[in-house]
Scaffold this motif. Structure first.
Motif, PDB file in Angstrom:
ATOM      1  N   PHE A 225      14.297  27.017  -5.232  1.00  0.00           N
ATOM      2  CA  PHE A 225      14.031  25.887  -6.132  1.00  0.00           C
ATOM      3  C   PHE A 225      14.812  26.164  -7.410  1.00  0.00           C
ATOM      4  CE2 PHE A 225      10.916  23.958  -9.301  1.00  0.00           C
ATOM      5  CZ  PHE A 225      11.258  22.652  -9.027  1.00  0.00           C
TER       6      PHE A 225
ATOM      7  N   PHE B 111       6.085  23.635 -11.076  1.00  0.00           N
ATOM      8  CA  PHE B 111       6.001  22.757 -12.250  1.00  0.00           C
ATOM      9  C   PHE B 111       4.928  23.254 -13.220  1.00  0.00           C
ATOM     10  CE2 PHE B 111       8.087  19.509  -9.479  1.00  0.00           C
ATOM     11  CZ  PHE B 111       9.150  19.224 -10.317  1.00  0.00           C
TER      12      PHE B 111
ATOM     13  N   ILE C 177       9.687  12.436 -11.676  1.00  0.00           N
ATOM     14  CA  ILE C 177      10.559  13.477 -11.128  1.00  0.00           C
ATOM     15  C   ILE C 177      10.091  13.815  -9.717  1.00  0.00           C
ATOM     16  CG2 ILE C 177      11.031  15.968 -11.292  1.00  0.00           C
ATOM     17  CD1 ILE C 177      11.004  15.627 -14.352  1.00  0.00           C
TER      18      ILE C 177
ATOM     19  N   HIS D 165      11.998  15.940   2.012  1.00  0.00           N
ATOM     20  CA  HIS D 165      10.776  16.246   1.274  1.00  0.00           C
ATOM     21  C   HIS D 165       9.689  16.447   2.323  1.00  0.00           C
ATOM     22  CE1 HIS D 165       7.143  15.526  -1.108  1.00  0.00           C
ATOM     23  NE2 HIS D 165       7.866  15.817  -2.168  1.00  0.00           N
ATOM     24  N   PRO D 166       8.869  17.501   2.171  1.00  0.00           N
ATOM     25  CA  PRO D 166       7.912  17.800   3.241  1.00  0.00           C
ATOM     26  C   PRO D 166       6.949  16.659   3.553  1.00  0.00           C
ATOM     27  CG  PRO D 166       7.480  19.134   1.282  1.00  0.00           C
ATOM     28  CD  PRO D 166       8.798  18.465   1.085  1.00  0.00           C
ATOM     29  N   GLU D 167       6.698  15.811   2.582  1.00  0.00           N
ATOM     30  CA  GLU D 167       5.757  14.712   2.826  1.00  0.00           C
ATOM     31  C   GLU D 167       6.462  13.393   3.141  1.00  0.00           C
ATOM     32  OE1 GLU D 167       4.301  15.569  -0.896  1.00  0.00           O
ATOM     33  OE2 GLU D 167       2.614  16.802  -0.233  1.00  0.00           O
TER      34      GLU D 167
ATOM     35  N   HIS E 108       3.670  19.290  -3.513  1.00  0.00           N
ATOM     36  CA  HIS E 108       4.917  20.011  -3.262  1.00  0.00           C
ATOM     37  C   HIS E 108       5.523  20.509  -4.575  1.00  0.00           C
ATOM     38  CE1 HIS E 108       8.547  21.323  -1.429  1.00  0.00           C
ATOM     39  NE2 HIS E 108       9.297  20.380  -1.953  1.00  0.00           N
ATOM     40  N   ARG E 109       5.765  21.802  -4.657  1.00  0.00           N
ATOM     41  CA  ARG E 109       6.328  22.488  -5.832  1.00  0.00           C
ATOM     42  C   ARG E 109       5.432  22.359  -7.075  1.00  0.00           C
ATOM     43  NH1 ARG E 109       9.590  26.472  -4.201  1.00  0.00           N
ATOM     44  NH2 ARG E 109      11.309  25.748  -2.887  1.00  0.00           N
TER      45      ARG E 109
ATOM     46  N   TYR F 251      15.441  12.923 -10.952  1.00  0.00           N
ATOM     47  CA  TYR F 251      14.769  11.874 -11.713  1.00  0.00           C
ATOM     48  C   TYR F 251      14.929  10.557 -10.956  1.00  0.00           C
ATOM     49  CZ  TYR F 251      14.572  14.983 -15.788  1.00  0.00           C
ATOM     50  OH  TYR F 251      14.305  16.020 -16.645  1.00  0.00           O
TER      51      TYR F 251
ATOM     52  N   ASP G 269      15.579   6.891 -10.791  1.00  0.00           N
ATOM     53  CA  ASP G 269      16.276   6.032 -11.749  1.00  0.00           C
ATOM     54  C   ASP G 269      16.632   4.704 -11.083  1.00  0.00           C
ATOM     55  OD1 ASP G 269      17.850   4.812 -13.618  1.00  0.00           O
ATOM     56  OD2 ASP G 269      19.226   6.493 -13.894  1.00  0.00           O
TER      57      ASP G 269
ATOM     58  N   PRO H 299      10.757  16.649  -6.698  1.00  0.00           N
ATOM     59  CA  PRO H 299      11.464  17.830  -6.185  1.00  0.00           C
ATOM     60  C   PRO H 299      11.929  17.529  -4.764  1.00  0.00           C
ATOM     61  CG  PRO H 299       9.097  18.194  -6.073  1.00  0.00           C
ATOM     62  CD  PRO H 299       9.300  16.811  -6.643  1.00  0.00           C
TER      63      PRO H 299
ATOM     64  N   THR I 150       0.858  -1.186   0.000  1.00  0.00           N
ATOM     65  CA  THR I 150       0.000   0.000   0.000  1.00  0.00           C
ATOM     66  C   THR I 150       0.898   1.242   0.000  1.00  0.00           C
ATOM     67  OG1 THR I 150      -0.113  -0.008   2.404  1.00  0.00           O
ATOM     68  CG2 THR I 150      -1.893  -1.118   1.216  1.00  0.00           C
ATOM     69  N   TYR I 151       0.395   2.278  -0.604  1.00  0.00           N
ATOM     70  CA  TYR I 151       1.188   3.500  -0.739  1.00  0.00           C
ATOM     71  C   TYR I 151       0.476   4.688  -0.095  1.00  0.00           C
ATOM     72  CZ  TYR I 151       4.039   0.912  -4.043  1.00  0.00           C
ATOM     73  OH  TYR I 151       4.865  -0.018  -4.612  1.00  0.00           O
ATOM     74  N   THR I 152       1.262   5.632   0.349  1.00  0.00           N
ATOM     75  CA  THR I 152       0.726   6.800   1.040  1.00  0.00           C
ATOM     76  C   THR I 152       0.590   7.995   0.115  1.00  0.00           C
ATOM     77  OG1 THR I 152       1.947   6.007   2.968  1.00  0.00           O
ATOM     78  CG2 THR I 152       0.979   8.207   3.119  1.00  0.00           C
ATOM     79  N   TYR I 153       1.586   8.202  -0.747  1.00  0.00           N
ATOM     80  CA  TYR I 153       1.606   9.431  -1.564  1.00  0.00           C
ATOM     81  C   TYR I 153       1.649   9.103  -3.050  1.00  0.00           C
ATOM     82  CZ  TYR I 153       2.637  11.728   2.823  1.00  0.00           C
ATOM     83  OH  TYR I 153       2.568  12.182   4.109  1.00  0.00           O
ATOM     84  N   GLN I 154       0.957   9.938  -3.778  1.00  0.00           N
ATOM     85  CA  GLN I 154       0.946   9.802  -5.244  1.00  0.00           C
ATOM     86  C   GLN I 154       1.573  11.041  -5.873  1.00  0.00           C
ATOM     87  OE1 GLN I 154      -2.795   8.622  -7.166  1.00  0.00           O
ATOM     88  NE2 GLN I 154      -2.476  10.250  -8.673  1.00  0.00           N
ATOM     89  N   PHE I 155       2.428  10.798  -6.853  1.00  0.00           N
ATOM     90  CA  PHE I 155       3.117  11.890  -7.560  1.00  0.00           C
ATOM     91  C   PHE I 155       2.867  11.760  -9.051  1.00  0.00           C
ATOM     92  CE2 PHE I 155       5.327  11.105  -3.653  1.00  0.00           C
ATOM     93  CZ  PHE I 155       5.764  12.341  -3.209  1.00  0.00           C
TER      94      PHE I 155
ATOM     95  N   ARG J   8       6.231  14.416 -14.370  1.00  0.00           N
ATOM     96  CA  ARG J   8       6.325  15.817 -14.776  1.00  0.00           C
ATOM     97  C   ARG J   8       6.935  15.924 -16.157  1.00  0.00           C
ATOM     98  NH1 ARG J   8       3.056  18.651 -11.302  1.00  0.00           N
ATOM     99  NH2 ARG J   8       3.548  18.170  -9.144  1.00  0.00           N
TER     100      ARG J   8
ATOM    101  N   TYR K  20       4.101   6.128  -6.900  1.00  0.00           N
ATOM    102  CA  TYR K  20       3.634   6.136  -5.515  1.00  0.00           C
ATOM    103  C   TYR K  20       4.836   5.957  -4.582  1.00  0.00           C
ATOM    104  CZ  TYR K  20      -0.572   4.817  -8.114  1.00  0.00           C
ATOM    105  OH  TYR K  20      -1.595   4.755  -9.023  1.00  0.00           O
TER     106      TYR K  20
ATOM    107  N   GLU L  59      -7.668   7.132  -0.615  1.00  0.00           N
ATOM    108  CA  GLU L  59      -7.049   7.604   0.614  1.00  0.00           C
ATOM    109  C   GLU L  59      -5.613   8.072   0.384  1.00  0.00           C
ATOM    110  OE1 GLU L  59      -7.506   4.197   3.069  1.00  0.00           O
ATOM    111  OE2 GLU L  59      -9.633   4.564   3.434  1.00  0.00           O
ATOM    112  N   MET L  60      -5.090   7.737  -0.760  1.00  0.00           N
ATOM    113  CA  MET L  60      -3.727   8.147  -1.060  1.00  0.00           C
ATOM    114  C   MET L  60      -3.658   9.666  -1.210  1.00  0.00           C
ATOM    115  SD  MET L  60      -1.204   6.047  -3.508  1.00  0.00           S
ATOM    116  CE  MET L  60      -2.581   5.526  -4.419  1.00  0.00           C
ATOM    117  N   ILE L  61      -2.590  10.244  -0.717  1.00  0.00           N
ATOM    118  CA  ILE L  61      -2.458  11.705  -0.747  1.00  0.00           C
ATOM    119  C   ILE L  61      -1.720  12.111  -2.009  1.00  0.00           C
ATOM    120  CG2 ILE L  61      -1.442  13.680   0.455  1.00  0.00           C
ATOM    121  CD1 ILE L  61      -1.594  11.807   3.026  1.00  0.00           C
ATOM    122  N   LYS L  62      -2.322  13.022  -2.769  1.00  0.00           N
ATOM    123  CA  LYS L  62      -1.657  13.517  -3.971  1.00  0.00           C
ATOM    124  C   LYS L  62      -0.702  14.638  -3.574  1.00  0.00           C
ATOM    125  CE  LYS L  62      -5.213  12.200  -7.231  1.00  0.00           C
ATOM    126  NZ  LYS L  62      -6.254  12.592  -8.184  1.00  0.00           N
ATOM    127  N   SER L  63       0.551  14.425  -3.853  1.00  0.00           N
ATOM    128  CA  SER L  63       1.546  15.422  -3.460  1.00  0.00           C
ATOM    129  C   SER L  63       1.370  16.715  -4.259  1.00  0.00           C
ATOM    130  CB  SER L  63       2.951  14.880  -3.713  1.00  0.00           C
ATOM    131  OG  SER L  63       3.910  15.889  -3.423  1.00  0.00           O
TER     132      SER L  63
END
Lengths: 139, 88
Positions: free
Chosen positions: B71, B23, A23, A92-94, B18-19, A43, A45, A25, A5-10, A13, A134, B12-16
């Motif tokens: 940044f 972007f 990517i 990273h803040p999260e 940040h920055r 990135y 990798d 930040p 299970t994952y907490t954050y989605q990115f 970019r 994620y 429930e997943m948190i979409k980041s």
């Protein structure tokens, strides 16, 4: 079968390199001069054994680039570049804070790479078709 | 049932974020980004704070403007022909 299970989605970019890339930040700091931190684009990798950042960033955060231990980074094509290893604090803040010894290139590097040393500290999943990845910080 | 549970977990997943503004600025300022090719750039929110070929000067300028953690990134020149990229 393990379930992850994952907490954050990115989102991937758009990169000047052409097309979307995974990517992240990330803040990079010299542990001895934390006030000189900068936010950089890195990135993800999974083919990189170790993280490698542009040597200019080392100077920006107050490191003596050539004071680090030399380590060649070899590409799949066989050519290699010299890098200098330095202890840094990535944050990273999260996702939290990560203390790593990473390479800084001795020559200009167009893209900073977060490699498997970083992957070792988080759980990462890619959903290439959906252009998202994620991340869950490892406890 | 299992599908509903999986969908709930995904939501429930948190979409980041940040920055995200930076972007988005890059995405919506393609012409400006082309002009900045070969430069180091500092963006804060929707503002282009500074740019130039000397990263140390660009970041020092941002810090003088009160940005504690600039940044900063290098704008890659476009490829001369269609190119696939890998790490190194």
């Amino acid at each position: 079968m393990p379930t992850v299970t994952y907490t954050y989605q990115f989102p991937y970019r758009q990169s000047r390199a052409g097309g979307p890339f995974p990517i992240l930040p990330i803040t990079i700091a010299n542990p001895r001069q934390p006030a000189r931190a900068v936010d950089a684009i890195a990135y993800l990798d999974s083919g990189a054994q170790r993280s490698l950042f542009d040597g200019t960033l080392a100077r920006l955060i107050g490191l003596d680039l050539f004071g680090g231990h030399r380590l060649p980074f070899a590409s799949a094509a066989g050519m290699s570049i010299d890098a200098l290893l330095h202890a840094v604090r990535l944050s990273h803040p999260e996702l939290g804070t990560f203390d790593l010894e990473i390479g800084f290139s001795s020559v200009p590097l167009r893209r900073n790479l977060l490699g498997r040393d970083f992957f070792n500290l988080v759980q990462i999943g890619f959903r290439e078709r959906h252009l998202v990845f994620y991340v869950t910080p490892e406890a | 049932m299992a599908r509903a549970s999986a969908a709930r977990k995904r939501s429930e997943m948190i979409k980041s974020t940040h920055r995200q503004r930076e972007f988005e600025w890059m995405r919506t300022h393609a012409d400006e980004m082309r002009r900045l090719a070969g430069h180091w750039v500092v963006i804060e929110g929707e503002e282009l704070v500074g740019h130039g070929r000397n990263a140390l000067r660009v970041v020092a300028g941002a810090r003088r403007k009160g940005i504690a953690v600039p940044f900063v990134f290098y704008v890659e020149p476009p490829d001369a022909e269609p190119t696939a990229h890998f790490g190194l």
